[in-house]
Design a protein around this motif. Structure first.
Motif, mmCIF file in Angstrom:
data_model
loop_
_atom_site.group_PDB
_atom_site.id
_atom_site.type_symbol
_atom_site.label_atom_id
_atom_site.label_comp_id
_atom_site.label_asym_id
_atom_site.label_seq_id
_atom_site.Cartn_x
_atom_site.Cartn_y
_atom_site.Cartn_z
ATOM 1 N N VAL A 167 0.839 -1.200 0.000
ATOM 2 C CA VAL A 167 0.000 0.000 0.000
ATOM 3 C C VAL A 167 0.877 1.254 0.000
ATOM 4 O O VAL A 167 0.597 2.219 -0.715
ATOM 5 C CB VAL A 167 -0.958 0.012 1.213
ATOM 6 C CG1 VAL A 167 -1.694 1.325 1.330
ATOM 7 C CG2 VAL A 167 -1.951 -1.135 1.120
ATOM 8 N N SER A 168 1.939 1.222 0.767
ATOM 9 C CA SER A 168 2.811 2.391 0.890
ATOM 10 C C SER A 168 3.537 2.736 -0.409
ATOM 11 O O SER A 168 4.066 3.833 -0.547
ATOM 12 C CB SER A 168 3.838 2.172 2.008
ATOM 13 O OG SER A 168 4.649 1.052 1.714
ATOM 14 N N LYS A 169 3.556 1.824 -1.365
ATOM 15 C CA LYS A 169 4.158 2.104 -2.671
ATOM 16 C C LYS A 169 3.089 2.326 -3.739
ATOM 17 O O LYS A 169 3.270 3.141 -4.640
ATOM 18 C CB LYS A 169 5.091 0.981 -3.071
ATOM 19 C CG LYS A 169 6.284 0.907 -2.152
ATOM 20 C CD LYS A 169 7.357 0.034 -2.699
ATOM 21 C CE LYS A 169 8.373 -0.104 -1.649
ATOM 22 N NZ LYS A 169 9.584 0.086 -1.623
ATOM 23 N N VAL A 170 1.998 1.596 -3.654
ATOM 24 C CA VAL A 170 0.927 1.714 -4.650
ATOM 25 C C VAL A 170 0.249 3.080 -4.566
ATOM 26 O O VAL A 170 0.038 3.744 -5.582
ATOM 27 C CB VAL A 170 -0.124 0.585 -4.479
ATOM 28 C CG1 VAL A 170 -1.351 0.832 -5.345
ATOM 29 C CG2 VAL A 170 0.498 -0.772 -4.806
ATOM 30 N N VAL A 171 -0.075 3.508 -3.359
ATOM 31 C CA VAL A 171 -0.830 4.753 -3.182
ATOM 32 C C VAL A 171 -0.078 5.977 -3.708
ATOM 33 O O VAL A 171 -0.661 6.782 -4.441
ATOM 34 C CB VAL A 171 -1.280 4.934 -1.716
ATOM 35 C CG1 VAL A 171 -1.872 6.306 -1.494
ATOM 36 C CG2 VAL A 171 -2.310 3.855 -1.365
ATOM 37 N N THR A 189 6.841 11.438 -5.115
ATOM 38 C CA THR A 189 6.389 10.086 -5.445
ATOM 39 C C THR A 189 7.587 9.176 -5.712
ATOM 40 O O THR A 189 7.662 8.062 -5.177
ATOM 41 C CB THR A 189 5.458 10.115 -6.676
ATOM 42 O OG1 THR A 189 4.310 10.892 -6.371
ATOM 43 C CG2 THR A 189 5.029 8.707 -7.065
ATOM 44 N N LEU A 190 8.512 9.652 -6.524
ATOM 45 C CA LEU A 190 9.708 8.858 -6.804
ATOM 46 C C LEU A 190 10.488 8.564 -5.533
ATOM 47 O O LEU A 190 10.968 7.445 -5.335
ATOM 48 C CB LEU A 190 10.597 9.591 -7.817
ATOM 49 C CG LEU A 190 10.088 9.614 -9.240
ATOM 50 C CD1 LEU A 190 10.997 10.466 -10.117
ATOM 51 C CD2 LEU A 190 9.985 8.202 -9.803
ATOM 52 N N LEU A 191 10.605 9.552 -4.674
ATOM 53 C CA LEU A 191 11.319 9.391 -3.413
ATOM 54 C C LEU A 191 10.667 8.320 -2.538
ATOM 55 O O LEU A 191 11.346 7.507 -1.908
ATOM 56 C CB LEU A 191 11.382 10.726 -2.674
ATOM 57 C CG LEU A 191 12.268 10.822 -1.457
ATOM 58 C CD1 LEU A 191 13.729 10.576 -1.841
ATOM 59 C CD2 LEU A 191 12.129 12.181 -0.799
ATOM 60 N N MET A 192 9.341 8.294 -2.505
ATOM 61 C CA MET A 192 8.634 7.333 -1.642
ATOM 62 C C MET A 192 8.705 5.900 -2.166
ATOM 63 O O MET A 192 8.680 4.956 -1.386
ATOM 64 C CB MET A 192 7.170 7.741 -1.476
ATOM 65 C CG MET A 192 6.996 8.892 -0.522
ATOM 66 S SD MET A 192 5.291 9.164 -0.059
ATOM 67 C CE MET A 192 4.688 10.057 -1.459
ATOM 68 N N VAL A 193 8.764 5.717 -3.485
ATOM 69 C CA VAL A 193 8.689 4.355 -4.017
ATOM 70 C C VAL A 193 10.048 3.737 -4.331
ATOM 71 O O VAL A 193 10.131 2.547 -4.580
ATOM 72 C CB VAL A 193 7.775 4.275 -5.259
ATOM 73 C CG1 VAL A 193 6.369 4.669 -4.900
ATOM 74 C CG2 VAL A 193 8.308 5.096 -6.411
ATOM 75 N N LEU A 194 11.086 4.545 -4.314
ATOM 76 C CA LEU A 194 12.425 3.984 -4.602
ATOM 77 C C LEU A 194 13.040 3.334 -3.388
ATOM 78 O O LEU A 194 12.776 3.576 -2.287
ATOM 79 C CB LEU A 194 13.355 5.080 -5.119
ATOM 80 C CG LEU A 194 12.993 5.632 -6.490
ATOM 81 C CD1 LEU A 194 13.948 6.754 -6.868
ATOM 82 C CD2 LEU A 194 13.037 4.549 -7.550
#
Length: 137
Positions: free
Chosen positions: A91-95, A132-137
């Motif tokens: 969830v923490s990456k999808v959202v 967004t990039l920072l959160m999912v990398l």
């Protein structure tokens, strides 16, 4: 008043993600989307009748019908993809990736609705994209 509804929308969207992640365990994501959609459909029509808005159906223009149908198809596609992503991802990456819709919406609003980009909105879009990039990398 729009701000309050937008804020409530964000809160309910957050709840949606967390509740959905728990609910789709061991359930086909397409079936889960259909069940969720049925609940939304019942809730939306309930509000139509509760607010006595059903009388407005006859006055909806052909153009509005077409664009509301296209919007519904886009919503359905979004929900199907979102539930599949939730089922197989965190969830923490999808959202955050889903919230890139803000960036895409801004670009589409500029291109098709001729809304004005300001320095502030361009900077905000860049920050959302970078965040967004920072959160999912």
């Amino acid at each position: 008043m729009w701000f309050l509804f937008a804020l409530l929308s964000a809160v309910f969207a957050a709840l949606t993600s967390v509740l959905a992640k728990v609910g789709i365990q061991d359930v086909n994501s397409t079936l889960a989307t259909a069940l969720r959609t049925a609940v939304v459909l019942l809730m939306a029509w309930g509000m139509v009748f509760l607010t006595d808005a059903q009388n407005g159906i006859a006055s909806i223009s052909r153009k509005s019908w077409i664009f509301l149908i296209l919007s519904g198809l886009a919503t359905g596609a979004s929900w199907l993809c979102y539930y599949k992503a939730l089922q197989i991802g965190d969830v923490s990456k999808v959202v955050p990736i889903d919230k890139l819709s803000v960036v895409f919406t801004m670009v589409l609003a500029f291109a098709f609705l001729h809304e004005k980009f300001t320095v502030k909105s361009v900077f905000g879009v860049l920050l959302i994209g970078a965040g967004t990039l920072l959160m999912v990398l």
